[in-house]
Scaffold this motif. Structure first.
Motif, PDB file in Angstrom:
ATOM      1  N   THR A   1      -5.421   4.122   0.784  1.00 58.68           N
ATOM      2  CA  THR A   1      -4.064   4.582   1.091  1.00 58.68           C
ATOM      3  C   THR A   1      -3.679   4.193   2.519  1.00 58.68           C
ATOM      4  OG1 THR A   1      -4.835   6.698   1.955  1.00 58.68           O
ATOM      5  CG2 THR A   1      -4.413   6.573  -0.427  1.00 58.68           C
TER       6      THR A   1
ATOM      7  N   GLY B   1      -5.114  -3.505  -0.207  1.00 59.62           N
ATOM      8  CA  GLY B   1      -5.302  -2.584   0.908  1.00 59.62           C
ATOM      9  C   GLY B   1      -6.366  -3.066   1.881  1.00 59.62           C
TER      10      GLY B   1
ATOM     11  N   SER C   1       2.101   1.752  -3.407  1.00 61.11           N
ATOM     12  CA  SER C   1       0.989   2.243  -4.226  1.00 61.11           C
ATOM     13  C   SER C   1       0.782   3.739  -4.018  1.00 61.11           C
ATOM     14  CB  SER C   1      -0.286   1.482  -3.863  1.00 61.11           C
ATOM     15  OG  SER C   1      -1.427   2.056  -4.469  1.00 61.11           O
ATOM     16  N   ASP C   2       0.889   4.186  -2.771  1.00 61.11           N
ATOM     17  CA  ASP C   2       0.752   5.618  -2.480  1.00 61.11           C
ATOM     18  C   ASP C   2       1.870   6.415  -3.137  1.00 61.11           C
ATOM     19  OD1 ASP C   2      -1.359   4.847  -0.940  1.00 61.11           O
ATOM     20  OD2 ASP C   2      -0.483   5.383   0.984  1.00 61.11           O
TER      21      ASP C   2
ATOM     22  N   VAL D   1       0.843  -1.207   0.000  1.00 54.45           N
ATOM     23  CA  VAL D   1       0.000   0.000   0.000  1.00 54.45           C
ATOM     24  C   VAL D   1       0.873   1.251   0.000  1.00 54.45           C
ATOM     25  CG1 VAL D   1      -1.698   1.323   1.319  1.00 54.45           C
ATOM     26  CG2 VAL D   1      -1.953  -1.151   1.103  1.00 54.45           C
TER      27      VAL D   1
ATOM     28  N   ARG E   1       1.213   6.382  -6.847  1.00 57.06           N
ATOM     29  CA  ARG E   1      -0.181   6.664  -7.212  1.00 57.06           C
ATOM     30  C   ARG E   1      -0.727   5.607  -8.176  1.00 57.06           C
ATOM     31  NH1 ARG E   1      -0.966  12.221  -6.082  1.00 57.06           N
ATOM     32  NH2 ARG E   1       0.419  12.673  -4.311  1.00 57.06           N
TER      33      ARG E   1
ATOM     34  N   TRP F   1      -6.326  13.253  -5.693  1.00 54.63           N
ATOM     35  CA  TRP F   1      -5.823  12.105  -4.939  1.00 54.63           C
ATOM     36  C   TRP F   1      -6.860  11.748  -3.893  1.00 54.63           C
ATOM     37  CZ3 TRP F   1      -0.975  11.923  -1.230  1.00 54.63           C
ATOM     38  CH2 TRP F   1      -0.666  10.584  -0.966  1.00 54.63           C
TER      39      TRP F   1
ATOM     40  N   ASN G   1      -8.183   9.010  -0.804  1.00 56.59           N
ATOM     41  CA  ASN G   1      -7.754   8.003   0.161  1.00 56.59           C
ATOM     42  C   ASN G   1      -8.479   6.671  -0.001  1.00 56.59           C
ATOM     43  OD1 ASN G   1      -5.672   9.131   1.898  1.00 56.59           O
ATOM     44  ND2 ASN G   1      -7.210  10.579   2.611  1.00 56.59           N
TER      45      ASN G   1
ATOM     46  N   TYR H   1      -0.913  13.862   2.756  1.00 56.53           N
ATOM     47  CA  TYR H   1      -2.060  13.050   2.353  1.00 56.53           C
ATOM     48  C   TYR H   1      -3.340  13.879   2.469  1.00 56.53           C
ATOM     49  CZ  TYR H   1       0.320   8.498   2.150  1.00 56.53           C
ATOM     50  OH  TYR H   1       1.120   7.439   1.796  1.00 56.53           O
TER      51      TYR H   1
END
Length: 390
Positions: free
Chosen positions: A248, A188, A175-176, A172, A179, A241, A243, A229
């Motif tokens: 995220t 996740g 991935s964050d 995860v 993106r 973006w 969550n 974030y």
């Protein structure tokens, strides 16, 4: 004997009511959250032309509410618990077939209604923007059911593998950083799912809540304040973006805080749920969970379509600015009433067949109505409803 007492009497003594309460809270949070942030705005020049908006765009003060109403972590936590409990001593294939059938049945009915409805909107010349809004609202909840399906399929691979938490969280984080797209979502949401399985297997004691709750809060603050974030637990149009798509580290931190709080409150919650008047609504909501989840945005859309007859009303078909959130609260009972009507039409495909039985608590005990034998998220639950009720 009251209906609440009959439901309590028909519930197996071994059933963990706290998980059902958690699932009820998760479903209620998803429904209320969607109703409160899904603004459908009508074009003043073309009332039938809609576009989607969110009150979070212009009212950042509402963002803390998303930390309460974004309950998907609890949803997958309860799902993991139920999966681990229901698979014990069972062959994989029949177990999986049973669970997927119970998941697919209400979704198939939902699709059977909305596929021709979308074709009808196209044939009647509904604006493209309107069809886009409708399609987005009705399909968005199904994305999470798809993730739930994937996790159900791989349940045997996750059993007794709590060590997977670290690599899952690491994925995860990657991935964050890059993106990545929503295909990472099953990874996740596997984190709270795995924690739920650990609870069912007796490997998540209450004292872990003392760690999870504050750690989740601290991690969330660090991610938002220190690492940039988004503060909202749900997507906000224009932010670029979210969550949630895919989940995220902030979504996992929120889930950790919520699960930790649940573990700490679980003993007191268990005592509270022994009261029939408290338990009965929780049991009924669990029996209707899939139907409510599938159709809650349809209820919003039906009310919104009705609003076209009179034009934009405060909190309906107008821009979500100013006092819009307060007016939207007044529409919640209307959405709920329409959703109740949809439930009365479609719940039979969730609960399946009913089996009539009689339960006596004494010579003068009244007859208990039909008993619905339903897998409410994994465990078989027998709930008696009133005579004549289905």
């Amino acid at each position: 004997m009251s209906w609440t007492t009959r439901i309590a009497a028909a519930t197996p003594a071994h059933r963990d009511r706290t998980i059902d309460a958690l699932r009820a809270v998760a479903i209620a949070g998803v429904i209320l959250g969607h109703w409160l942030v899904s603004a459908v705005v009508s074009d003043p020049g073309r009332p039938a032309a809609w576009h989607g908006a969110s009150p979070l765009q212009d009212s950042p003060a509402l963002i803390p509410a998303t930390w309460v109403l974004q309950t998907l972590g609890l949803f997958f936590f309860a799902g993991g618990y139920s999966a681990a409990l229901s698979i014990r001593g069972k062959a994989y294939r029949p177990w999986l077939t049973t669970r997927l059938t119970r998941l697919a049945r209400p979704v198939a009915v939902f699709a059977a209604v909305w596929v021709p409805a979308m074709l009808l909107l196209q044939v009647t010349g509904a604006p493209d923007s309107t069809r886009h809004v409708v399609r987005s609202l009705i399909t968005h909840p199904l994305w999470f059911l798809l993730v739930y399906l994937v996790l159900t399929v791989v349940t045997p691979l996750l059993r007794r593998r709590l060590w997977l938490l670290a690599p899952l969280v690491a994925i995860v984080a990657v991935s964050d950083l890059y993106r990545l797209n929503g295909l990472v979502a099953p990874i996740g949401w596997a984190v709270p799912y795995l924690l739920g399985m650990a609870l069912a297997e007796g490997r998540l004691p209450r004292r872990i809540g003392v760690i999870l709750a504050p750690a989740g809060v601290v991690a969330g603050v660090v991610l938002v304040v220190g690492l940039g974030y988004p503060a909202s637990a749900v997507g906000v149009p224009g932010d670029g973006w979210s969550n949630l798509n895919p989940p995220t580290l902030f979504a996992l931190a929120l889930a950790a805080a919520q699960i930790g709080l649940f573990l700490l409150l679980r003993p007191r919650l268990a005592q509270w749920l022994r009261r029939p008047v408290v338990w009965a609504p929780v049991a009924l909501l669990n029996l209707a969970a899939m139907t409510l989840f599938c159709w809650h945005q349809s209820a919003l859309l039906l009310v919104t379509f009705g609003g076209l007859l009179v034009g934009p009303l405060p909190g309906l078909l107008d821009a979500p600015t100013g006092a819009w959130p307060l007016y939207r609260l007044l529409w919640l009972p209307v959405f709920a009433l329409v959703l109740l009507g949809l439930w009365s039409l479609f719940h039979r495909w969730e609960t399946g067949p009913t089996v009539k039985s009689r339960t006596q608590t004494g010579p003068a005990s009244p007859r208990v109505g039909p008993v619905q034998d339903v897998d409410a998220g994994g465990e078989t639950q027998k709930v008696a409803v009133g005579d004549g009720e289905r």
